[in-house]
Design a protein around this motif. Structure first.
Motif, PDB file in Angstrom:
ATOM      1  N   UNK A  57      -1.947   4.656   8.038  1.00  0.00           N
ATOM      2  CA  UNK A  57      -0.512   4.735   7.765  1.00  0.00           C
ATOM      3  C   UNK A  57      -0.326   5.276   6.356  1.00  0.00           C
ATOM      4  N   UNK A  58       0.744   6.022   6.163  1.00  0.00           N
ATOM      5  CA  UNK A  58       1.032   6.527   4.822  1.00  0.00           C
ATOM      6  C   UNK A  58       1.599   5.435   3.919  1.00  0.00           C
ATOM      7  N   UNK A 112       0.875  -1.169   0.000  1.00  0.00           N
ATOM      8  CA  UNK A 112       0.000   0.000   0.000  1.00  0.00           C
ATOM      9  C   UNK A 112       0.920   1.229   0.000  1.00  0.00           C
ATOM     10  N   UNK A 113       1.350   1.700  -1.181  1.00  0.00           N
ATOM     11  CA  UNK A 113       2.377   2.740  -1.232  1.00  0.00           C
ATOM     12  C   UNK A 113       1.880   4.155  -0.946  1.00  0.00           C
ATOM     13  N   UNK A 114       0.573   4.389  -1.037  1.00  0.00           N
ATOM     14  CA  UNK A 114       0.042   5.753  -0.908  1.00  0.00           C
ATOM     15  C   UNK A 114      -1.082   5.828   0.110  1.00  0.00           C
ATOM     16  N   UNK A 156       3.543  -4.466   8.152  1.00  0.00           N
ATOM     17  CA  UNK A 156       4.512  -3.425   8.489  1.00  0.00           C
ATOM     18  C   UNK A 156       3.907  -2.096   8.054  1.00  0.00           C
ATOM     19  N   UNK A 157       3.565  -1.246   9.035  1.00  0.00           N
ATOM     20  CA  UNK A 157       2.978   0.068   8.761  1.00  0.00           C
ATOM     21  C   UNK A 157       4.024   1.126   9.053  1.00  0.00           C
ATOM     22  N   UNK A 158       4.168   2.094   8.129  1.00  0.00           N
ATOM     23  CA  UNK A 158       5.208   3.107   8.276  1.00  0.00           C
ATOM     24  C   UNK A 158       4.679   4.492   7.947  1.00  0.00           C
ATOM     25  N   UNK A 159       5.343   5.492   8.534  1.00  0.00           N
ATOM     26  CA  UNK A 159       5.124   6.906   8.223  1.00  0.00           C
ATOM     27  C   UNK A 159       3.770   7.405   8.723  1.00  0.00           C
ATOM     28  N   UNK A 191       6.089   6.146  14.097  1.00  0.00           N
ATOM     29  CA  UNK A 191       6.586   6.183  12.727  1.00  0.00           C
ATOM     30  C   UNK A 191       6.565   4.801  12.081  1.00  0.00           C
ATOM     31  N   UNK A 192       6.584   3.754  12.900  1.00  0.00           N
ATOM     32  CA  UNK A 192       6.509   2.400  12.360  1.00  0.00           C
ATOM     33  C   UNK A 192       5.900   1.478  13.405  1.00  0.00           C
ATOM     34  N   UNK A 193       4.989   0.641  12.955  1.00  0.00           N
ATOM     35  CA  UNK A 193       4.375  -0.377  13.809  1.00  0.00           C
ATOM     36  C   UNK A 193       4.286  -1.675  13.025  1.00  0.00           C
TER      37      UNK A 193
END
Length: 188
Positions: free
Chosen positions: A100-101, A80-82, A113-116, A131-133
């Motif tokens: 997440x972004x 999921x890039x966006x 992996x969720x980031x940003x 920032x990351x979970x």
């Protein structure tokens, strides 16, 4: 002579067809291997708004502007890039949300992996940002080694580095933190 020429032409045509027929091979295995070696996704989906229901009730609503499918790889995943935004509904229709972004879902392990700018908001007012979970779906466990901020509905604030918790947040193990704790003073 004419009969002999017809026989030669007929033989050449037959030989050509036999050559063509036996020169073709089943190369689907090679094609599949080539697809695994490419970095390109096998499919893309845009403006995704996915509902998961059980017995006619919505349990999960996932929204993302783009999903990339890499499940043809040796270690399959979806990206999921966006941004990704997911709402979870309990039996009494209470809603909890995750945003997440960027996120990546590993199909074989069930790890996300969720980031940003990750944020989790539970139905009872708990807000967690990081920032990351990582979310282990199989174990119903959330964790990170990064900085996080946790705010409870009673005003308690916890800033820390690294935690692990069950997805209901009834178990929360912080590695290092500072914060403001609100304690109810109950007369007994």
């Amino acid at each position: 002579m004419s009969r002999h020429i017809k026989f030669i032409i007929s033989s050449i045509v037959t030989l050509s067809w036999v050559t063509i027929l036996f020169s073709c091979q089943d190369n689907s295995r090679d094609v599949n291997q080539f697809n695994r070696l490419t970095d390109a996704p096998q499919s893309r989906a845009y403006d995704v708004n996915l509902f998961y229901t059980d017995s006619g009730k919505v349990k999960v609503n996932l929204r993302s502007p783009e999903v990339l499918d890499y499940t043809h790889q040796d270690f399959p995943y979806r990206e999921f890039p966006n941004t990704v935004d997911v709402d979870f509904y309990s039996e009494d229709s209470a809603k909890s949300s995750i945003f997440a972004k960027y996120a990546i879902l590993y199909e074989e392990t069930g790890l996300i992996d969720m980031q940003d700018s990750v944020s989790i908001t539970t139905d009872d007012g708990v807000v967690l940002t990081a920032e990351q979970l990582y979310w282990d779906q199989d174990e119903s466990w959330i964790y990170t080694d990064q900085h996080y901020k946790l705010k409870l509905s009673n005003g308690t604030v916890n800033n820390g580095n690294g935690f692990d918790a069950n997805q209901e947040f009834t178990i929360f193990n912080s590695r290092a933190n500072i914060g403001k704790q609100t304690i109810d003073n109950l007369d007994q």
